[in-house]
Scaffold this active site. Sequence first.
Site, PDB file in Angstrom:
ATOM      1  N   GLU A 275       0.706  -1.201   0.092  1.00 56.56           N
ATOM      2  CA  GLU A 275      -0.229  -0.162   0.375  1.00 56.56           C
ATOM      3  C   GLU A 275       0.710   1.224   0.231  1.00 56.56           C
ATOM      4  O   GLU A 275       1.022   2.088  -0.744  1.00 56.56           O
ATOM      5  CB  GLU A 275      -0.882   0.013   1.114  1.00 56.56           C
ATOM      6  CG  GLU A 275      -1.998  -0.991   0.913  1.00 56.56           C
ATOM      7  CD  GLU A 275      -1.960  -2.222   2.102  1.00 56.56           C
ATOM      8  OE1 GLU A 275      -2.781  -3.047   2.133  1.00 56.56           O
ATOM      9  OE2 GLU A 275      -0.220  -2.429   2.640  1.00 56.56           O
TER      10      GLU A 275
ATOM     11  N   PHE B 286     -11.450  -6.576  13.863  1.00 62.52           N
ATOM     12  CA  PHE B 286     -10.081  -7.504  12.924  1.00 62.52           C
ATOM     13  C   PHE B 286     -10.002  -6.320  12.521  1.00 62.52           C
ATOM     14  O   PHE B 286     -11.032  -5.932  12.186  1.00 62.52           O
ATOM     15  CB  PHE B 286     -10.449  -8.522  13.133  1.00 62.52           C
ATOM     16  CG  PHE B 286     -10.120  -8.793  11.667  1.00 62.52           C
ATOM     17  CD1 PHE B 286      -8.407  -9.795  12.309  1.00 62.52           C
ATOM     18  CD2 PHE B 286     -10.378  -9.000  10.369  1.00 62.52           C
ATOM     19  CE1 PHE B 286      -7.667 -10.349  11.152  1.00 62.52           C
ATOM     20  CE2 PHE B 286      -9.313  -9.817   9.461  1.00 62.52           C
ATOM     21  CZ  PHE B 286      -7.554 -10.293   9.959  1.00 62.52           C
ATOM     22  N   GLN B 287      -8.662  -5.623  12.341  1.00 61.42           N
ATOM     23  CA  GLN B 287      -8.460  -5.176  11.640  1.00 61.42           C
ATOM     24  C   GLN B 287      -9.146  -4.031  11.366  1.00 61.42           C
ATOM     25  O   GLN B 287      -9.485  -3.064   9.984  1.00 61.42           O
ATOM     26  CB  GLN B 287      -8.482  -5.402   9.439  1.00 61.42           C
ATOM     27  CG  GLN B 287      -7.543  -6.850   9.837  1.00 61.42           C
ATOM     28  CD  GLN B 287      -7.551  -7.055   7.839  1.00 61.42           C
ATOM     29  OE1 GLN B 287      -8.521  -6.808   7.121  1.00 61.42           O
ATOM     30  NE2 GLN B 287      -6.199  -7.764   7.855  1.00 61.42           N
TER      31      GLN B 287
ATOM     32  N   LYS C 236     -17.546  -1.131   5.749  1.00 59.36           N
ATOM     33  CA  LYS C 236     -18.132  -1.795   4.373  1.00 59.36           C
ATOM     34  C   LYS C 236     -19.619  -1.559   3.928  1.00 59.36           C
ATOM     35  O   LYS C 236     -19.779  -2.269   2.880  1.00 59.36           O
ATOM     36  CB  LYS C 236     -17.328  -3.063   5.227  1.00 59.36           C
ATOM     37  CG  LYS C 236     -17.568  -4.336   4.179  1.00 59.36           C
ATOM     38  CD  LYS C 236     -16.991  -5.615   4.086  1.00 59.36           C
ATOM     39  CE  LYS C 236     -17.121  -6.741   3.018  1.00 59.36           C
ATOM     40  NZ  LYS C 236     -16.108  -8.031   3.397  1.00 59.36           N
TER      41      LYS C 236
ATOM     42  N   MET D  90      24.080   9.517   3.729  1.00 55.39           N
ATOM     43  CA  MET D  90      23.646  10.844   3.855  1.00 55.39           C
ATOM     44  C   MET D  90      23.768  10.636   5.867  1.00 55.39           C
ATOM     45  O   MET D  90      24.858  11.590   6.239  1.00 55.39           O
ATOM     46  CB  MET D  90      22.772  11.964   3.675  1.00 55.39           C
ATOM     47  CG  MET D  90      22.344  12.973   4.089  1.00 55.39           C
ATOM     48  SD  MET D  90      23.607  14.512   3.393  1.00 55.39           S
ATOM     49  CE  MET D  90      22.923  14.176   1.667  1.00 55.39           C
TER      50      MET D  90
END
Length: 554
Positions: free
Chosen positions: A51, A113-114, A163, A468
């Site tokens: 993602e 969940f999630q 959802k 760097m």
Amino acid sequence: MQRTGGEIIAECLIEQGVDTVFGYPGGAILNIYDALYKYQDQINHYLTAHEQGAAHAADGYARATGKVGVCLATSGPGATNLVTGIATAYMDSVPMVAITANVPLALLGRDSFQEVDIVGITMPITKHNYIVKDINELASTLRKAFYIAQEGRPGPVLVDVPKDITAQVAEYIYEAPRPIETVSAPIPEEDLLSAIQMIKTAKRPLIYMGGGVVRSGAAEAFKDFVDKVQAPVASTMMGLGGFPSTHELFTGLLGMHGTKASNMAATECDLIIAVGARFSDRAIGKVEGFAPGAKILQIDIDPAEVNKNIRTHYSIIGTITEVLKDLNPRLEKQERKEWTEKIKAWQRDYPLTYEKNTTLKPQFVIEKVKELAAEDAVITTEVGQNQIWTALFYKFTQPRSFITSGGLGTMGFGLGACIGAQIGLPERQLFNIAGDGCFYMNCNELATAVHYNLPIRVIVLNNHVLGMVRQWQGMFYGKRFSNTTLDRKTDIVKLAEAYGATGFNITKNEEVEDVLKKAMAIKGPVVINCEIDRDELVLPMVPPGADIKDLIME
């Protein structure tokens, strides 16, 4: 017309002129992806490897094309994986709409969940964000998101959709996109006259150009402005390409890694005209020592930037395009021969240079890319030494030709951004210049580039260290190289080939031109591993806490 929430999202994307999105599916966002399946002849979805890659691709697409970039992610970790990409777009004022799905309404706030509160998480790094809890508000919310992303100072907007909202059915009625208002109000005549007076009376003005020149499409008007004012032009990193780097009045970067000419001009000028620049710490160094004898005239679209980091004497608020359209006709061409000659003397006495005809030099590689690439080639970079070497040694002549993470400094940005920019500009040459540390962070997106057969060229300046950070350790931390020596055993050429890309290895200057020519002739993605010295430094450099005039040159 009755549509599901997923279909309303697809219809709104089409309504807003979107034909390209980047994303990764998951359970909570299935209804949206089901709609995308039905609309695949109108919306091209690019499946990234992660993602974060989708967010960076949407960002690169937006920077390259000037359109709104769109990325999609499912709930929980899918949404949080977008966060770095959203913050990157926010810091650099990039128009983006991120659409995330969440758990159903009844499960919100239950540690389901999630489930994450992505609206709360992204509140500080978006222009605005929404969670849609009523399907009847879905279309209007998406329309507002696209408008806000583009209006005024651009930036990312997030829309989170539970959802069950994506599954519900509601009436959808097409609406034409609301025109983006470029100015909120006419610029007062007295503001223009005051600015003109400051410019006319200045003996040693410096024009300080930022990313606003590029974002507002003001490159031509800005060039006319410079011709009228006849002052040197110093640039932020985000401004590169907004004014030709080959122009005789261009002095290069300003600030921590600025040129001697730019930093001395800022120190000795009597007027700084800041055009679409925000006076970041990387550009101005120690505030007390910045432009000590100069008045400040700031032209910016965002009033919040005025007097934020530097106290200004006068400001004009508006898009750069609109301000210069009003300002240029009122300006007479100035004559400042003595000042411009002094600038040219600094440029002659303190040129950007490096030791040649020795080991493989990153500066040489970058100069060769510029020499061999098309004039309208687009360069993306990662962050670190590779980024600064590119900003210093690649001569950008066109707007939107340099795509980099300036404000957030996101390692791993470049490859995803290069993919998005190549998809947005399929006829243009795209190069991503990387360090090995950055390359390892998101090299999984090579799978995306190979899958879609994108002709991008990734040039890895491989010094086997975090260059760097190691440079700072060497200069300011007594050469205590704590955890910056990588020495990975990875064979980058074989890795590229394992993904299905073409790999090349370069170890000396004499190989550079031949390999670059071969790489440019290949239609798919190419990775070029360039073995450079780990002690090669990015110079000039201003030490932390110092005035920008106190440059370390060698």
